[in-house]
Design an enzyme around this catalytic site. Sequence first.
Site, PDB file in Angstrom:
ATOM      1  N   LYS A  10      43.070  30.722  39.079  1.00 32.06           N
ATOM      2  CA  LYS A  10      44.099  29.804  39.560  1.00 32.06           C
ATOM      3  C   LYS A  10      44.522  30.010  41.007  1.00 32.06           C
ATOM      4  CE  LYS A  10      46.307  29.419  35.070  1.00 32.06           C
ATOM      5  NZ  LYS A  10      47.514  29.876  34.394  1.00 32.06           N
ATOM      6  N   GLY A  70      42.152  42.931  38.296  1.00 24.37           N
ATOM      7  CA  GLY A  70      41.711  43.457  37.009  1.00 24.37           C
ATOM      8  C   GLY A  70      40.388  42.867  36.559  1.00 24.37           C
ATOM      9  N   GLY A  84      48.179  42.581  39.751  1.00 22.20           N
ATOM     10  CA  GLY A  84      49.335  41.946  40.396  1.00 22.20           C
ATOM     11  C   GLY A  84      49.885  42.775  41.548  1.00 22.20           C
TER      12      GLY A  84
END
Length: 394
Positions: free
Chosen positions: A198, A351, A374
């Site tokens: 995304k 990840g 993140g």
Amino acid sequence: MRQKKSIEDIDLQEKLVLVRADFNVPLDDGRVRDDARIRAVLPTLEYLLARGARLVLASHLGRPKGRSVPGLKMDPVAERLGELLGKPVQKIDRVVGPEVLSAVKELGSGEILLLENLRFEKGEESNDRDFARQLAEPVDIFVNDAFGTAHRAHASTAGVAEFVPAVAGLLMKKEIEELSRCLENPQRPLTAILGGAKVSDKINVMKRFLQLADHLLIGGGMANTFLAALGYSLGSSFYEKDLLDKASSIIRESEESGCRLVLPTDLVVARELEPGSDSKVLKPEDIDGDWKAVDIGPETVKDFGTFISRSAMIVWNGPLGVFEVPPFDQGTRQVAGEMAASEAYSIVGGGDLVAALEALGLTGNIGFISTGGGATLEFWEGKDLPGIQALQDK
Ligand code: ADP
Ligand code: MG
């Protein structure tokens, strides 16, 4: 970013040290399936043990949301860590409280106690001040080596630092040094590669790299959103309809930034996201019907390879295709091969990308592999990470 103190800057002799580690490992049948995260913390633990420190270790595991979940106890971690260190690791079924205080009191020089899953306690994720105080109570020093959770302001990453001197572990220190390289005085040309599902997850990092990098190569599902913003219909491909304006504005920004934005010129398309599904290579303008873009095509791989071969530094986050479903891992695989073969210093994070490169056996000849997902993105965005901010300045 200010320089932070690490365990190399303080006296550790006989000290009681709380180490926040990232032992959030995948489990299989009550055993650790992949111990990479445990191994990543070993240098810090060995450094502390060699100096006679007494170690209290803490981590979260999974998402128990403030309740005890039997399948998420830390016992498998204690077992694996003991094997890796070649010495016993005591495990206690509590995170804080009188049992912990007395177990810590018994610890001798070079001994190790692993606390129960931090997230069994509600106070952890809410960064409850009293819970943080209890975590700090038995120890002299707090060492944060959990870079992967540094973007969270939790009791064990931020709150605890109010009650006890807080410094970085060796992994944390290395993450900060390595991830800073592309932000401060990068070697040029600097090429950033961004993939993954995304645009919405990575819009800020994209903007940052437009300012920093010489080239920004986009693949994965997010490339579809850019191609859709350019007017291609893309058949049944995944893309984010509500991000089309943002994607257009990034395309415009790139024209003014001096950073060349490179989108795929061909794509592997499939009818189903299944191994062995019908697939072929198409130009973006030719994708229609029930075809979905699932990977970058060979011409794009070649194009990316040319930018890579001209780079002095490469940063990469996010896979370039649906790597979980071979052969749609080919784009990621081939670009990783180009990167490994290039002279450029490479820094990789995310990840899924790291998992993909590990599964493909392509982690060799990479300058640095970040343990963050993140946290790595937020670091590159230029945000202050609470877990780093809480550490003492040098
Ligand atoms: P990372 O964890 O490395 O930052 P992300 O979590 O952003 O990466 O994205 C990884 C996911 O993106 C993977 O599950 C992968 O299947 C998906 N993905 C990559 N390319 C596509 C595509 N063309 N269409 C749909 N999903 C994709
Ligand atoms: Mg991911």
